[in-house]
Design a protein around this motif. Structure first.
Motif, mmCIF file in Angstrom:
data_model
loop_
_atom_site.group_PDB
_atom_site.id
_atom_site.type_symbol
_atom_site.label_atom_id
_atom_site.label_comp_id
_atom_site.label_asym_id
_atom_site.label_seq_id
_atom_site.Cartn_x
_atom_site.Cartn_y
_atom_site.Cartn_z
ATOM 1 N N LEU A 45 0.819 -1.202 0.051
ATOM 2 C CA LEU A 45 -0.057 -0.051 -0.010
ATOM 3 C C LEU A 45 0.812 1.172 -0.045
ATOM 4 N N THR A 46 0.593 2.228 -1.013
ATOM 5 C CA THR A 46 1.427 3.547 -0.956
ATOM 6 C C THR A 46 0.558 4.552 -0.386
ATOM 7 N N LEU A 47 1.231 5.339 0.615
ATOM 8 C CA LEU A 47 0.496 6.598 1.309
ATOM 9 C C LEU A 47 1.279 7.744 0.759
ATOM 10 N N GLN A 48 0.493 9.034 0.886
ATOM 11 C CA GLN A 48 0.895 10.218 0.418
ATOM 12 C C GLN A 48 0.980 11.262 1.693
ATOM 13 N N ASP A 49 1.636 12.271 1.226
ATOM 14 C CA ASP A 49 1.611 13.524 2.412
ATOM 15 C C ASP A 49 0.612 14.640 1.959
ATOM 16 N N GLY A 50 -0.208 14.132 0.898
ATOM 17 C CA GLY A 50 -1.071 15.178 0.484
ATOM 18 C C GLY A 50 -0.755 15.744 -0.727
ATOM 19 N N LYS A 51 0.606 15.501 -1.035
ATOM 20 C CA LYS A 51 1.040 15.981 -2.526
ATOM 21 C C LYS A 51 1.687 14.804 -3.450
ATOM 22 N N ALA A 52 2.331 14.029 -2.779
ATOM 23 C CA ALA A 52 2.862 12.946 -3.568
ATOM 24 C C ALA A 52 3.048 11.607 -2.651
ATOM 25 N N GLU A 53 3.403 10.544 -3.331
ATOM 26 C CA GLU A 53 3.584 9.308 -2.708
ATOM 27 C C GLU A 53 4.967 9.261 -1.930
ATOM 28 N N VAL A 54 4.816 9.195 -0.673
ATOM 29 C CA VAL A 54 6.175 9.143 0.242
ATOM 30 C C VAL A 54 6.272 7.920 1.064
ATOM 31 N N LEU A 55 5.522 7.128 1.249
ATOM 32 C CA LEU A 55 5.554 5.903 2.008
ATOM 33 C C LEU A 55 4.869 4.538 1.442
ATOM 34 N N LYS A 56 5.745 3.547 1.502
ATOM 35 C CA LYS A 56 5.163 2.282 1.163
ATOM 36 C C LYS A 56 5.193 1.229 2.002
ATOM 37 N N LEU A 57 3.979 0.914 2.259
ATOM 38 C CA LEU A 57 3.866 -0.104 3.407
ATOM 39 C C LEU A 57 3.850 -1.787 2.493
ATOM 40 N N GLU A 58 4.558 -2.661 3.183
ATOM 41 C CA GLU A 58 4.912 -3.783 2.367
ATOM 42 C C GLU A 58 4.669 -5.010 3.209
ATOM 43 N N ALA A 59 3.718 -6.015 2.925
ATOM 44 C CA ALA A 59 3.540 -7.000 3.768
ATOM 45 C C ALA A 59 4.906 -7.837 4.096
ATOM 46 N N LYS A 60 5.100 -8.248 5.289
ATOM 47 C CA LYS A 60 6.423 -9.070 5.623
ATOM 48 C C LYS A 60 6.634 -10.358 4.944
ATOM 49 N N TYR A 61 5.719 -10.831 4.485
ATOM 50 C CA TYR A 61 5.653 -11.991 3.791
ATOM 51 C C TYR A 61 4.954 -12.091 2.344
ATOM 52 N N PRO A 62 5.185 -12.894 1.312
ATOM 53 C CA PRO A 62 4.153 -12.982 0.263
ATOM 54 C C PRO A 62 3.073 -13.735 0.624
ATOM 55 N N GLY A 63 1.987 -13.382 -0.064
ATOM 56 C CA GLY A 63 0.679 -14.305 -0.126
ATOM 57 C C GLY A 63 -0.447 -13.590 0.109
ATOM 58 N N SER A 64 -1.603 -14.019 -0.181
ATOM 59 C CA SER A 64 -2.728 -13.497 -0.490
ATOM 60 C C SER A 64 -3.441 -12.866 0.829
ATOM 61 N N ARG A 65 -2.760 -13.470 2.043
ATOM 62 C CA ARG A 65 -3.528 -13.076 3.308
ATOM 63 C C ARG A 65 -3.423 -11.564 3.360
ATOM 64 N N ALA A 66 -2.394 -10.970 3.129
ATOM 65 C CA ALA A 66 -2.071 -9.456 3.168
ATOM 66 C C ALA A 66 -3.129 -8.656 2.434
ATOM 67 N N ASN A 67 -3.824 -9.109 1.391
ATOM 68 C CA ASN A 67 -4.768 -8.480 0.625
ATOM 69 C C ASN A 67 -5.913 -8.095 1.546
ATOM 70 N N GLN A 68 -6.111 -8.668 2.756
ATOM 71 C CA GLN A 68 -7.001 -8.279 3.422
ATOM 72 C C GLN A 68 -6.567 -7.380 4.568
ATOM 73 N N PHE A 69 -5.420 -6.821 4.522
ATOM 74 C CA PHE A 69 -5.012 -5.772 5.411
ATOM 75 C C PHE A 69 -5.541 -4.412 5.133
ATOM 76 N N LYS A 70 -5.834 -3.481 6.099
ATOM 77 C CA LYS A 70 -6.195 -2.340 5.647
ATOM 78 C C LYS A 70 -5.698 -1.243 6.524
ATOM 79 N N VAL A 71 -5.620 0.008 6.271
ATOM 80 C CA VAL A 71 -4.700 1.060 7.077
ATOM 81 C C VAL A 71 -5.602 2.300 7.212
ATOM 82 N N THR A 72 -5.690 2.508 8.593
ATOM 83 C CA THR A 72 -6.347 3.896 8.752
ATOM 84 C C THR A 72 -5.350 4.843 9.377
#
Length: 486
Positions: free
Chosen positions: A104-131
């Motif tokens: 998942l890529t997060l922005q600072d309001g202007k540009a993409e500045v941070l990427k959150l990546e699951a620690k392991y490969p797999g479809s489980r992390a497709n259920q992850f959500k961030v607030t």
């Protein structure tokens, strides 16, 4: 660790303890406790091509997830193995080249500045959500909340929300088992608020797993200490033959492991299930391979004999040296096919390990491996799992003791050899006191073929040849009586 079998025609290169076990007229060396099970598995989460110790059902859920969706096998295989009661359980996750972590890529309001990546490969992390939102207690600082579906996994305090602070807060947090933060760009602005923004792109890498992936895992297995191997329900004949050939080789080289395999659910329930299972044993015909012939029912779900093999592997690994799998009670409700008396006799004679329902409970029938025709130096005792466990345990114990105390440390003099013989006799005394071997008649001495005036061979200055004798002990399996009625 060098070791294995030896012969007078093959010179050994590496230092080590080389042991041959052979049957004497009516006696043989007996049983051993082997505690670690290893199983290659497929999963939607968890480390790939790494050995992970699993100690409980909760650990399976945490490391590999709780279900076996999309072709995953980790939960079923590992849970069944735990039911058997091994002292230690290792999982080794397989994945194909498509395996990828969700992100998942997060922005600072202007540009993409941070990427959150699951620690392991797999479809489980497709259920992850961030607030990302201001803290309820202090609106000047922010929180990043990580969810799996609607379940809150963790709340991370991220200070004012600048990218560097977020990277530090997530990557250095000891409780963060799910994601890694990667800075994409410099920014002095805080992360923009988001609600339930989902990860995407996670691929488990299960559909493309082939026999070659399992065979490649053999190299990793060869470098790891374990005692019993099972597979995750696979039944491909070519793959089973590959593992059988591999196991026979490594056992000959001194890695005394036992493998447990099984068959397909359709074969388990077929009218000719007994002959199908017997044919599988004939394919292996080896004391180090156990062939499970029946599937089981547990919690209303049917499991094939190939899946049930994981339970049997755990059962074998969890037993003491002086125990047998024969008539061991199992936690299952039923078997997927109840065999007749004559079919059970066919199974025992043809190296098939059966689980049976005796009208009250499910239990193992007789603790046999797949050896049908004993080889040179073997007898019918080699058909018993208990026998092989003991031989393997004795080999491992003596190898370890020899390496730690004698090889390269004790001079090969008369005194040194006497010390070695004394230690070996003490070891046999301990086995006898536990009921593993008979308490009388065991002995260790210098092999008369190599020492004394009539010796047929002369050892090299760095070689010691020992002659061992021990009488087999066993559990009661067949009781015979005559009842006289007056």
């Amino acid at each position: 660790m060098a070791g294995g079998n030896w012969s007078t025609t093959e010179g050994q290169v590496l230092p080590g303890l080389y042991m041959n076990f052979e049957a004497a007229a009516a006696s043989a060396i007996q049983p051993g406790s082997r505690g670690t099970v290893v199983i290659p598995v497929k999963a939607n989460w968890g480390p790939v091509r790494e050995f992970v110790e699993i100690g409980s059902e909760a650990a399976i859920r945490e490391v590999f997830t709780s279900g076996d969706m999309g072709g995953a096998t980790a939960f079923t295989s590992l849970y069944l193995a735990l039911l058997g009661g091994p002292k230690k359980l290792l999982a080794y996750r397989l994945a194909d080249s498509t395996a990828a972590p969700a992100s998942l890529t997060l922005q600072d309001g202007k540009a993409e500045v941070l990427k959150l990546e699951a620690k392991y490969p797999g479809s489980r992390a497709n259920q992850f959500k961030v607030t990302v939102q201001p803290s309820l207690g202090d609106s000047s600082v922010k929180e990043l909340k990580l969810y799996e579906n609607t379940t809150l996994l963790y709340t991370f305090g991220i200070g004012t929300g600048q990218v560097d602070a977020v990277v530090d807060a997530l990557n250095q947090h000891p409780s963060n088992k799910w994601v890694t933060a990667v800075k994409l760009a410099e920014s002095q602005s805080p992360l923009a608020n988001v609600t339930d923004t989902a990860f995407t792109g996670g691929v488990s890498g299960i559909s493309g797993v082939k026999n070659s992936d399992y065979i490649e895992a053999q190299n990793a297995l060869e470098t790891r200490e374990f005692d019993v191997l099972s597979l995750d329900g696979v039944t491909d004949t070519a793959l089973l033959q590959s593992f059988a050939a591999w196991l026979k080789r490594v056992r000959k080289e001194g890695k005394k492991a036992i493998a447990v395999f099984g068959g397909a659910a359709a074969d388990d329930k077929a009218a000719d299930a007994a002959s199908k299972a017997a044919a599988r044993s004939a394919l292996f015909n080896h004391e180090g391979i156990v062939n499970v012939g029946t599937g089981v029912v547990f919690g209303g779900t049917e499991y094939s004999s190939a899946q049930t093999a994981a339970y049997v592997a755990g059962l074998i690994a969890g037993q003491k040296l002086n125990e047998s799998t024969t008539y061991s009670a199992a936690p299952f409700e039923d078997v997927t096919r109840r065999w007749t008396r004559s079919e059970q006799e066919v199974a025992v004679k043809n190296g098939v390990f059966l689980l049976v329902h005796d009208g009250r409970q499910v239990k193992a029938l007789r603790g046999v491996n797949s050896l049908i025709v004993p080889g040179t130096g073997q007898n019918s005792a080699w058909k018993k799992i208990r026998t092989i466990r003991v031989l393997d345990a004795i080999n491992a114990d003596l190898q370890r003791s020899a390496e730690e105390t004698y090889i390269g440390k004790v001079n090969n003099t008369a005194e040194g050899r006497l010390a070695l013989i004394g230690a070996c006799k003490e070891y046999l005394r301990q086995l006898a006191s536990s009921g593993v071997i008979e308490s009388t008649g065991f002995n260790v001495e210098l092999d008369p073929d190599y020492y004394g005036p009539s010796a047929a061979h002369k050892p090299e200055p760095d070689q010691v040849y020992l002659h061992w004798d021990a009488k087999l002990s066993d559990v009661m399996e067949q009781l015979f009586g005559t009842f006289y009625v007056q």
